[in-house]
Every structure is written in structure tokens, then in C-alpha cells.
Design an enzyme around this catalytic site. Sequence first.
Site, PDB file in Angstrom:
ATOM      1  N   ASP A  20       0.663  -1.226   0.084  1.00 55.72           N
ATOM      2  CA  ASP A  20       0.063   0.044   0.059  1.00 55.72           C
ATOM      3  C   ASP A  20       0.909   1.229   0.114  1.00 55.72           C
ATOM      4  OD1 ASP A  20      -2.034   1.781   0.103  1.00 55.72           O
ATOM      5  OD2 ASP A  20      -2.665   0.914   2.205  1.00 55.72           O
ATOM      6  N   LEU A 147      -9.930  -3.897  -0.673  1.00 52.74           N
ATOM      7  CA  LEU A 147     -10.125  -3.513   0.707  1.00 52.74           C
ATOM      8  C   LEU A 147      -8.631  -4.465   1.354  1.00 52.74           C
ATOM      9  CD1 LEU A 147     -11.579  -2.780   3.177  1.00 52.74           C
ATOM     10  CD2 LEU A 147     -12.549  -5.013   3.100  1.00 52.74           C
ATOM     11  N   HIS A 148      -8.198  -3.549   2.296  1.00 51.67           N
ATOM     12  CA  HIS A 148      -7.006  -4.101   3.157  1.00 51.67           C
ATOM     13  C   HIS A 148      -7.128  -3.603   4.472  1.00 51.67           C
ATOM     14  CE1 HIS A 148      -5.363  -0.788   0.703  1.00 51.67           C
ATOM     15  NE2 HIS A 148      -4.849  -0.454   1.528  1.00 51.67           N
ATOM     16  N   GLN A 149      -6.921  -4.068   5.552  1.00 48.99           N
ATOM     17  CA  GLN A 149      -7.006  -4.030   6.894  1.00 48.99           C
ATOM     18  C   GLN A 149      -5.218  -3.614   7.126  1.00 48.99           C
ATOM     19  OE1 GLN A 149      -8.807  -2.862   9.922  1.00 48.99           O
ATOM     20  NE2 GLN A 149      -9.140  -4.877  10.711  1.00 48.99           N
TER      21      GLN A 149
END
Length: 193
Positions: A20, A147-149
Site C-alpha cells: 500500500d 480492501l485491506h486492513q
Amino acid sequence: MADASAEPAAAEPAASFAGDPDGFERLWTPHRLAYIQGDRKPVDPDDAAQCPFCRAPGLDDAEGLVVHRGRTAFVVLNLFPYNPGHLLVCPHRHVSSYVDLTGEELAEFTALTRAAVFTLRAASNPAGFNLGMNQGNVAGAGIAAHLHQHVVPRWEGDANFLPVVGRTKALPELLEDTRRRLAAAWTTEDPAD
Ligand SMILES: [Zn+2]
């Protein structure tokens, strides 16, 4: 005849790895091949073929930086870590929002986030964590389409002057070393129990 194995390895484009991008340069303190060529993002965010989080699970663990594989979601090291062990929990499906997850995906996404915290506690004993999702470019997501946490371990004094003066972070451990260590330590149990 030249020995090909003696030639230095070429740097690889960052865009093809799970990560990211955040605009920081990385200074790899155990000096070896640095495979960051800048914080490049997919040209078309809706094209899953260009998405690093869609690509990562198809690679072997070391190449894809995959720490743990679930049924609907997986955990990778961030190629652009804030700290050693900075993990990203991602659904396999190319969806952009937390509310796009099915019930099954949501349950596993949550369970993998919790296991990531337990694993980092067991392996690295951080003093705290930053957990969170940036949804949309306006909110600071580097790869907004998938989506990524973020699960970021924190230690006392882990921030220093380098990010301020040089937009550079010093990282004391190579990604593959971190990945191998965390994959081996992976646990769904709280190490404090
Ligand atoms: Zn994707």
C-alpha cells in the site's frame, strides 16, 4: 564466459508486489537488493489483473510475501511497511469497501485481523498496534480498489526523525526474513492466555 550468477539482481517494480504505497522511500538497513522503484500504483484501479492484492495469492509465499492463507481472505506483508511486521489483511475478492464483504468474508477478515495481532504479539512483543482501513483515495488508501486492513505493530521510540526530514523510513529487517518468522509464528491464540 560471464558467470550470470555473479551479476547483480535487477530491481523489480514495486507495483507487482503486495503493498500500500504511502509516498515514503524505504532505506533497507541490512543493505541488500532494494526492490523498491518508487510508489507505483495500478494504472486502472478497476482492473483486477493490475491489482497487487489479487496477484499476491497466486504467487508462492516467499515471492508474494504471503504470511497466512485463509479460505476467503489472506494476510501479506506490506511492501511499504511503517514498521517491521506491518501486515495487511485482504479479502480474496477485488472489492473496495468493508461493507462489500459477505458475512463469511467478514467473519474471516475479522478472525485473520485478530490472529495477526496475536501472531505479532507472540513473535515481536510490540507495545501497541495501529489497526485500520483507509477507504477511498481521499481517505489515504494507496490501493483503494481492493480492501485491506493495516495491522501495524508499534514500539516505544519507533518513530524517529528520518520520516520528518527525509520522507524515508529505516527498516531493520528484510521482508522475507520477517515473512518467514511471522508465518512460522502464526497463531489464532492469544499468547497472553
Ligand atoms: Zn484486487
